[in-house]
Design a protein around this motif. Structure first.
Motif, short mmCIF file in Angstrom:
data_model
loop_
_atom_site.label_atom_id
_atom_site.label_comp_id
_atom_site.label_asym_id
_atom_site.label_seq_id
_atom_site.Cartn_x
_atom_site.Cartn_y
_atom_site.Cartn_z
N ARG A 184 0.89 -1.12 -0.07
CA ARG A 184 0.05 0.03 0.02
C ARG A 184 0.93 1.48 0.00
O ARG A 184 0.45 2.29 -0.68
CB ARG A 184 -0.95 -0.08 1.15
CG ARG A 184 -2.22 -1.10 0.99
CD ARG A 184 -2.97 -1.16 2.02
NE ARG A 184 -4.02 -2.16 1.91
CZ ARG A 184 -4.36 -3.06 2.48
NH1 ARG A 184 -4.20 -3.18 3.99
NH2 ARG A 184 -5.40 -4.17 2.37
N PRO A 185 1.77 1.38 0.74
CA PRO A 185 2.61 2.64 0.73
C PRO A 185 3.37 2.79 -0.58
O PRO A 185 3.98 3.92 -0.78
CB PRO A 185 3.88 2.21 1.94
CG PRO A 185 3.03 1.39 2.91
CD PRO A 185 2.32 0.56 2.07
N ALA A 186 3.64 1.63 -1.27
CA ALA A 186 4.21 1.60 -2.38
C ALA A 186 3.40 2.10 -3.98
O ALA A 186 3.76 2.37 -4.76
CB ALA A 186 5.11 0.49 -2.86
N GLY A 187 2.16 1.71 -3.54
CA GLY A 187 1.09 2.12 -4.47
C GLY A 187 1.11 0.72 -5.53
O GLY A 187 0.87 0.89 -6.75
N MET A 188 1.46 -0.48 -4.98
CA MET A 188 1.54 -1.48 -5.71
C MET A 188 0.07 -2.13 -5.87
O MET A 188 -0.11 -3.38 -5.14
CB MET A 188 2.64 -2.39 -5.31
CG MET A 188 4.11 -1.86 -5.32
SD MET A 188 5.13 -2.95 -4.58
CE MET A 188 5.27 -4.58 -5.69
N ARG A 241 10.65 2.77 -7.61
CA ARG A 241 10.51 4.15 -7.59
C ARG A 241 10.10 4.65 -6.01
O ARG A 241 10.86 5.45 -5.35
CB ARG A 241 9.86 4.77 -8.51
CG ARG A 241 10.03 4.94 -9.95
CD ARG A 241 9.25 5.81 -10.73
NE ARG A 241 7.81 5.13 -10.81
CZ ARG A 241 7.51 4.33 -11.89
NH1 ARG A 241 8.38 3.69 -12.51
NH2 ARG A 241 6.15 4.03 -11.69
N ALA A 242 9.31 3.59 -5.53
CA ALA A 242 8.69 4.08 -4.14
C ALA A 242 9.50 3.63 -2.93
O ALA A 242 9.84 4.67 -2.11
CB ALA A 242 7.63 3.21 -3.71
N LEU A 243 10.52 2.76 -3.26
CA LEU A 243 11.49 2.33 -2.32
C LEU A 243 12.51 3.25 -2.26
O LEU A 243 12.84 3.95 -1.06
CB LEU A 243 12.32 0.84 -2.72
CG LEU A 243 13.60 0.63 -1.80
CD1 LEU A 243 12.97 0.22 -0.30
CD2 LEU A 243 14.13 -0.63 -2.39
N PHE A 244 12.97 3.86 -3.26
CA PHE A 244 14.35 4.81 -3.31
C PHE A 244 13.67 6.15 -3.13
O PHE A 244 14.46 7.29 -2.85
CB PHE A 244 14.97 5.02 -4.52
CG PHE A 244 15.95 3.57 -4.50
CD1 PHE A 244 17.02 3.58 -3.71
CD2 PHE A 244 15.63 2.44 -5.16
CE1 PHE A 244 17.92 2.53 -3.79
CE2 PHE A 244 16.67 1.34 -5.18
CZ PHE A 244 17.60 1.13 -4.22
N ALA A 245 12.45 6.64 -3.26
CA ALA A 245 11.63 7.58 -2.67
C ALA A 245 11.75 7.88 -1.19
O ALA A 245 11.36 8.72 -0.65
CB ALA A 245 10.43 7.88 -3.42
N GLY A 246 11.62 6.71 -0.36
CA GLY A 246 11.58 6.54 1.00
C GLY A 246 10.06 6.56 1.16
O GLY A 246 9.73 6.70 2.47
N ASP A 247 9.20 5.83 0.36
CA ASP A 247 7.83 5.86 0.58
C ASP A 247 7.70 4.51 1.50
O ASP A 247 6.32 4.44 2.15
CB ASP A 247 6.90 5.81 -0.53
CG ASP A 247 7.15 7.01 -1.46
OD1 ASP A 247 7.20 8.03 -0.98
OD2 ASP A 247 6.92 6.91 -2.56
N ILE A 248 8.41 3.54 1.44
CA ILE A 248 8.31 2.56 2.39
C ILE A 248 8.86 2.39 3.59
O ILE A 248 8.22 2.24 4.66
CB ILE A 248 8.58 1.03 1.45
CG1 ILE A 248 8.03 1.13 0.01
CG2 ILE A 248 8.16 -0.16 2.19
CD1 ILE A 248 8.27 0.09 -0.68
N VAL A 249 10.20 2.70 3.55
CA VAL A 249 10.99 2.89 4.75
C VAL A 249 11.74 3.93 4.34
O VAL A 249 12.11 4.49 3.21
CB VAL A 249 11.78 1.71 5.10
CG1 VAL A 249 10.83 0.61 5.48
CG2 VAL A 249 12.64 1.30 4.03
#
Length: 323
Positions: A184-188, A241-249
């Motif tokens: 959910r945080p990643a938008g997957m 993209r979400a990982l390296f944007a800091g959206d997950i951790v």
């Protein structure tokens, strides 16, 4: 590489799956090949969901990292502190960090250092494996292979143990922890845990090597911490993209920092993620009966390359060519 070369390799190898290359969210190449369901002649599409086997070990690692962020786990937390009397052959000094880096030395229920073949029946009563707790009988009674921290030894069972520790520390089931803390945080939106015996119409059936027989009796009916979630190529690009944007951790650099050299694979290993031997590329890889997957991300160019296939050998020739 030219599109014609991907098409040529796909034709020469009978590739079944999806190939995707994008840079900063802009798709440079995306194409589907072969059949998602051979019985009904259903073609693969860019939206087809594929199992990714050990590719989802990275998601397990991120759940653990999110629990560390919340203060309910530490890298130094021992497995024994949460296992209690379960799995007594796991040494008392095995920590979360050992498990995340495949340096725990614990015995593996699915030991890839042995002479495994992609079509082998390895797990037993796969229909019973619907929860992480259900794996306990499989993990129990397997002797330690080496002392914790002594060396790298790829261990599927270690990531099942991580899922179990996450459940006990996080107060929820593994599948829900992944959904809430990663997907959910990643938008997957196209990624989830699918039962092998009731795949939806948009999921590819995994086929045994050289056969039209499915892999339904070869893998746990519902994936857990060591891999097996279903996803799409587009969702993998979204993930990176979400990982390296800091959206997950937020502590991404620490998570993907290489901790162990693995010369036998010409790679390095971080905390749940593979690293290229010399470059900064971060990698997720998975292979199983009826499954092959590789996705790499270069954070400096924001380039993601993903190959998913519903056969065991399918992804590798194209992955070698484009990566």
């Amino acid at each position: 590489m030219p599109i014609e070369d991907v098409d040529r390799i796909a034709a020469e190898t009978g590739f079944s799956g999806v190939v995707s290359i994008d840079r900063a969210g802009e798709v440079e190449f995306a194409k589907a090949y072969g059949l998602a369901n051979r019985t009904y002649q259903v073609p693969n599409t860019l939206d087809t969901r594929f199992g990714i086997a050990s590719g989802s070990k990275g998601f397990t690692a991120l759940v653990v990292h999110s629990l560390i962020r919340d203060g309910v786990l530490k890298l130094s937390t021992t497995a024994r502190s949460l296992l209690g009397d379960d799995l007594p052959l796991i040494a008392d000094d095995v920590t979360v960090e050992h498990l995340l880096t495949h340096t725990s030395g614990i015995g593996d229920y699915l030991d890839e250092e042995g002479d495994l073949q992609s079509n082998d029946y390895l797990v037993g009563a796969v229909h019973e494996l619907t929860t992480t707790e259900a794996f306990l009988p499989l993990l129990d009674g397997i002797p330690t292979k080496f002392k914790a921290g002594e060396r790298f030894g790829y261990c599927n069972g270690g990531f099942v143990v991580l899922a179990l520790l996450a459940e006990r520390a996080g107060g929820a089931g593994y599948h829900e922890l992944v959904r809430e803390r990663v997907l959910r945080p990643a938008g997957m939106t196209r990624t989830d845990f699918l039962r092998a015996d009731e795949l939806p119409a948009d999921a590819a059936v995994g086929y045994l090597d050289g056969m039209d027989r499915s892999n339904v009796f070869h893998l746990p009916v519902l994936a857990t911490g060591d891999g097996g979630i279903h996803t799409t190529a587009a969702d993998m690009s979204t993930f990176w993209r979400a990982l390296f944007a800091g959206d997950i951790v937020t502590d991404v650099d620490e998570i993907v920092r290489a901790r162990v050299d693995v010369p036998s694979e010409s790679m390095r290993y971080a905390l749940g993620f593979w690293r290229h031997e010399t470059t900064d590329e971060v990698i997720l890889i998975g292979g199983d009966a009826g499954v092959s997957f590789k996705s790499t991300h270069d954070r400096h160019t924001s380039t993601t390359r993903t190959v998913l296939s519903n056969t065991a050998p399918g992804a590798w020739p194209i992955a070698r060519a484009i990566m």
